[in-house]
Design a protein around this motif. Structure first.
Motif, mmCIF file in Angstrom:
data_model
loop_
_atom_site.group_PDB
_atom_site.id
_atom_site.type_symbol
_atom_site.label_atom_id
_atom_site.label_comp_id
_atom_site.label_asym_id
_atom_site.label_seq_id
_atom_site.Cartn_x
_atom_site.Cartn_y
_atom_site.Cartn_z
ATOM 1 N N PRO A 1 65.414 26.038 51.087
ATOM 2 C CA PRO A 1 65.409 27.417 50.588
ATOM 3 C C PRO A 1 64.004 28.022 50.552
ATOM 4 N N VAL A 2 63.924 29.326 50.826
ATOM 5 C CA VAL A 2 62.685 30.082 50.613
ATOM 6 C C VAL A 2 62.744 30.599 49.186
ATOM 7 N N THR A 3 61.750 30.280 48.387
ATOM 8 C CA THR A 3 61.755 30.652 46.975
ATOM 9 C C THR A 3 60.538 31.503 46.620
ATOM 10 N N ALA A 4 60.599 32.087 45.439
ATOM 11 C CA ALA A 4 59.465 32.875 44.946
ATOM 12 C C ALA A 4 58.223 32.008 44.815
ATOM 13 N N SER A 5 58.408 30.722 44.576
ATOM 14 C CA SER A 5 57.264 29.804 44.476
ATOM 15 C C SER A 5 56.527 29.698 45.805
ATOM 16 N N ASP A 6 57.261 29.809 46.928
ATOM 17 C CA ASP A 6 56.613 29.786 48.243
ATOM 18 C C ASP A 6 55.691 30.985 48.407
ATOM 19 N N PHE A 7 56.090 32.134 47.855
ATOM 20 C CA PHE A 7 55.237 33.321 47.919
ATOM 21 C C PHE A 7 54.025 33.176 47.003
ATOM 22 N N GLU A 8 54.246 32.716 45.778
ATOM 23 C CA GLU A 8 53.115 32.541 44.863
ATOM 24 C C GLU A 8 52.109 31.554 45.457
ATOM 25 N N PHE A 9 52.596 30.450 45.968
ATOM 26 C CA PHE A 9 51.730 29.439 46.569
ATOM 27 C C PHE A 9 50.968 30.015 47.761
ATOM 28 N N ALA A 10 51.673 30.771 48.629
ATOM 29 C CA ALA A 10 51.061 31.313 49.840
ATOM 30 C C ALA A 10 49.974 32.336 49.512
ATOM 31 N N TRP A 11 50.259 33.234 48.579
ATOM 32 C CA TRP A 11 49.278 34.278 48.272
ATOM 33 C C TRP A 11 48.045 33.699 47.589
ATOM 34 N N LYS A 12 48.236 32.748 46.701
ATOM 35 C CA LYS A 12 47.081 32.120 46.045
ATOM 36 C C LYS A 12 46.305 31.251 47.034
ATOM 37 N N ARG A 13 47.021 30.638 47.961
ATOM 38 C CA ARG A 13 46.358 29.845 49.006
ATOM 39 C C ARG A 13 45.506 30.754 49.897
ATOM 40 N N MET A 14 46.016 31.937 50.238
ATOM 41 C CA MET A 14 45.238 32.883 51.039
ATOM 42 C C MET A 14 43.946 33.256 50.315
ATOM 43 N N LEU A 15 44.024 33.406 48.994
ATOM 44 C CA LEU A 15 42.871 33.839 48.207
ATOM 45 C C LEU A 15 41.920 32.693 47.840
ATOM 46 N N ASP A 16 42.378 31.476 47.985
ATOM 47 C CA ASP A 16 41.541 30.325 47.658
ATOM 48 C C ASP A 16 40.312 30.330 48.573
ATOM 49 N N PRO A 17 39.108 30.337 48.020
ATOM 50 C CA PRO A 17 37.910 30.343 48.882
ATOM 51 C C PRO A 17 37.856 29.159 49.839
ATOM 52 N N VAL B 1 49.971 36.992 40.371
ATOM 53 C CA VAL B 1 51.213 36.890 41.142
ATOM 54 C C VAL B 1 51.977 35.715 40.542
ATOM 55 N N LYS B 2 53.273 35.906 40.317
ATOM 56 C CA LYS B 2 54.001 34.878 39.561
ATOM 57 C C LYS B 2 55.449 34.767 40.024
ATOM 58 N N ALA B 3 55.861 33.538 40.256
ATOM 59 C CA ALA B 3 57.278 33.260 40.492
ATOM 60 C C ALA B 3 57.942 33.142 39.131
ATOM 61 N N VAL B 4 58.615 34.196 38.707
ATOM 62 C CA VAL B 4 59.279 34.197 37.399
ATOM 63 C C VAL B 4 60.408 33.173 37.406
ATOM 64 N N ASP B 5 61.139 33.132 38.506
ATOM 65 C CA ASP B 5 62.141 32.105 38.767
ATOM 66 C C ASP B 5 62.274 32.018 40.288
ATOM 67 N N ASP B 6 63.231 31.267 40.801
ATOM 68 C CA ASP B 6 63.343 31.073 42.256
ATOM 69 C C ASP B 6 63.551 32.376 43.015
ATOM 70 N N LYS B 7 64.139 33.377 42.363
ATOM 71 C CA LYS B 7 64.494 34.620 43.063
ATOM 72 C C LYS B 7 63.645 35.820 42.642
ATOM 73 N N THR B 8 62.732 35.639 41.696
ATOM 74 C CA THR B 8 61.978 36.778 41.174
ATOM 75 C C THR B 8 60.474 36.558 41.337
#
Length: 537
Positions: A112-128, A159-166
């Motif tokens: 499954p693609v989850t909100a956690s994948d987005f939170e992880f991806a965006w923070k990873r992009m910003l990680d120096p 940026v926060k994955a409130v739950d899997d869908k939010t």
């Protein structure tokens, strides 16, 4: 082209001669590969990276946009529409976006693609540590700039994955362009579990995971990337193609012959020597696009640490002659850096309202060169080397500029052609003196052209820094009054072209030949090519 032998190149030249009188529609040869609807497209060269926060260029974007998908996707009308997110809500102050993901969305391996994948991806992009060249795009998000500049941490990025869908995003300031911007690859999710196990996951077809219309099945480096329809994609029912093959052919004449023989369905770059006849025959389709073809001066390296010398080189270029006689794609010359097609608060075109900031004046250029040399104490100008990424058109442009510098300034310029990835890497390290570049905006606002030259921006690559310019860009990001905001951007562009750390040449358009068997291709003026809705008859 790296795998092609000299003998094959000779055969291709002979084929060019034999087919010179053939129809240029490509419709007789355009075919379905092995009975399937496989679109054949030339991506020109190896993608820089298919890791979304790293591959910050068109050859990477075109593949990524068809293999992956973000919260939104640019639709057929160029507006952002629901994609991985089925809906969103925006707070009254315009700072908090709450996205609700679709049910049943999956990666190409079935996970499954989850909100956690987005939170992880965006923070990873910003990680120096990631060193993403796209990270500054996300600076409108609260806490993002601090984290990316090593002055904060990932927990401070709102940026926060409130739950899997939010998925909740809080901005430092309103950004009307956010929904368009997050349709771009740097904001795509990445499969958290996969990336944490293998940070090289995006370097081979066998480990790459897709969540978009197509999935990668084969990647022959420096040759082609093969994709097939992704049966796990949420909107697979509306994907008509069986697949797409992205070839890597870095020569427009070879590309033309492959188009003629049906081994490509699109001719993306019209060979300059054939363009006049093809345009006259009505074979070429021209569409509005965005972006600027330009050269960067290294302002930390002599002689381009002198502004008048930089301006002299820019003023010595006859851009109209370059476009008419060399490029031959009906482009508009760049008399500024921000391209046409962006409306200001009054509804006027930003470029037209900004006026002519770059001109051709051979006598004036010579005078500026003399002035700059006197300021720098030169009796003889230091050797100048112009570097371009290897490609037949880039080479012709460089050779034309070389001749103009000789004729109009009396300066002998050396040329150096290197591979695209190497050029980008050396630009970032300020190792090149004078080098070819381009900018394709990530969303439809002038600020996305101009903020790349802020001090310290990873996209600056000139060594240029100007406090007044930085303040204007910063103020523009915070200015709620659109009329005032656009004036700040006009003022910034004037400083940029007066200081001349760059030399704009022309604005991009999209001029191409396309098989009449192909339909439904969407070309985004402020992005990439999209085959989601394409079909082969």
């Amino acid at each position: 082209m790296k795998r092609w032998s000299a003998l094959l190149l000779v055969c291709i030249v002979l084929t060019v001669m034999a087919l010179a009188g053939c129809s240029s529609s490509g419709t007789d040869g355009a075919k379905k590969e092995e009975g399937s609807k496989i679109l054949l497209y030339n991506n020109t060269r190896e993608p820089t990276s298919l890791d979304p926060p790293i591959g910050f260029d068109m050859v990477s974007y075109d593949i990524l946009n068809n293999a992956m998908e973000g919260l939104t996707r640019l639709g057929k009308d160029q507006s952002p529409e629901p994609a991985m997110a089925k809906e969103w809500k925006v707070s009254d102050d315009g700072k908090t976006y709450t996205f609700t993901l679709r049910d049943g969305i999956k990666w190409s391996n079935g996970d499954p693609v989850t909100a956690s994948d987005f939170e992880f991806a965006w923070k990873r992009m910003l990680d120096p540590k990631t060193a993403s060249p796209a990270a500054s795009l996300a600076y409108v998000i609260e806490g993002s700039e601090a984290f990316n500049s090593d002055k904060g941490n990932a927990d401070g990025v709102k940026v926060k994955a409130v739950d899997d869908k939010t998925f909740e995003v809080t901005l430092a300031k309103p950004a009307p362009w956010l929904l368009s911007m997050i349709a771009n690859p740097p904001f795509f999710p990445v499969p958290k579990a996969t990336v944490e196990k293998n940070d090289k996951w995006a370097s081979e077809a066998s480990t790459f995971l897709s969540n978009g219309p197509f999935k990668i099945t084969e990647w022959n480096h420096d040759s082609d990337v093969k994709m097939v329809k992704n049966d796990q994609y949420w909107d697979a029912a509306n994907v008509k193609l069986d697949g797409v093959t992205f070839k890597m052919i870095n020569d427009s004449n070879t590309e033309y012959q492959l188009f003629q023989s049906g081994e490509l369905h699109i001719q993306g770059v019209i060979p300059p020597e054939m363009s006049e006849q093809l345009f006259a025959d009505g074979k070429v389709t021209v569409e509005d696009s965005a972006g600027t073809y330009f050269y960067r001066f290294n302002t930390t390296m002599p002689p381009f640490d002198n502004a008048n010398i930089r301006k002299a080189f820019s003023m010595a270029v006859d851009r109209q002659k370059l476009v008419d006689l060399v490029v031959k794609q009906k482009q508009k010359i760049a008399d500024g850096f921000v391209s046409y097609g962006l409306k200001d608060a009054a509804g006027d075109d930003f470029r037209s309202a900004g006026g002519e900031l770059v001109t051709f004046d051979a006598a004036g250029a010579k005078s500026l060169l003399e002035k700059g040399m006197a300021e720098a104490g030169y009796s003889t100008l230091p050797q100048v080397t112009l570097t371009y990424n290897t490609n037949d058109l880039h080479q012709k442009i460089a050779e034309t500029l070389q001749a103009m510098f000789k004729d109009n300034l009396g300066v002998d310029v050396k040329l150096s052609g290197i591979e695209g990835k190497v050029l980008t890497a050396e630009q970032k390290k300020l190792q090149l003196q004078f080098s070819r570049s381009s900018w394709l905006p990530d969303f439809a606002d002038p600020i996305n052209f101009l903020d790349i030259f802020e001090s310290g921006s990873p996209n600056n690559r000139t060594g240029w820094s100007n406090k007044e310019y930085d303040k204007l860009i910063n103020d523009a990001y915070s200015e709620p009054d659109e009329t005032k905001r656009f004036q700040l951007l006009h003022d910034a562009e004037k400083i940029l072209l007066d200081e001349a750390p760059i030399m704009p040449l022309y604005f991009y358009n999209s001029a191409y030949l396309q098989s009449d068997k192909l339909e439904g291709v969407v070309r985004h003026p402020y992005g990439y090519i999209d085959f989601k809705w394409a079909d082969l008859k």
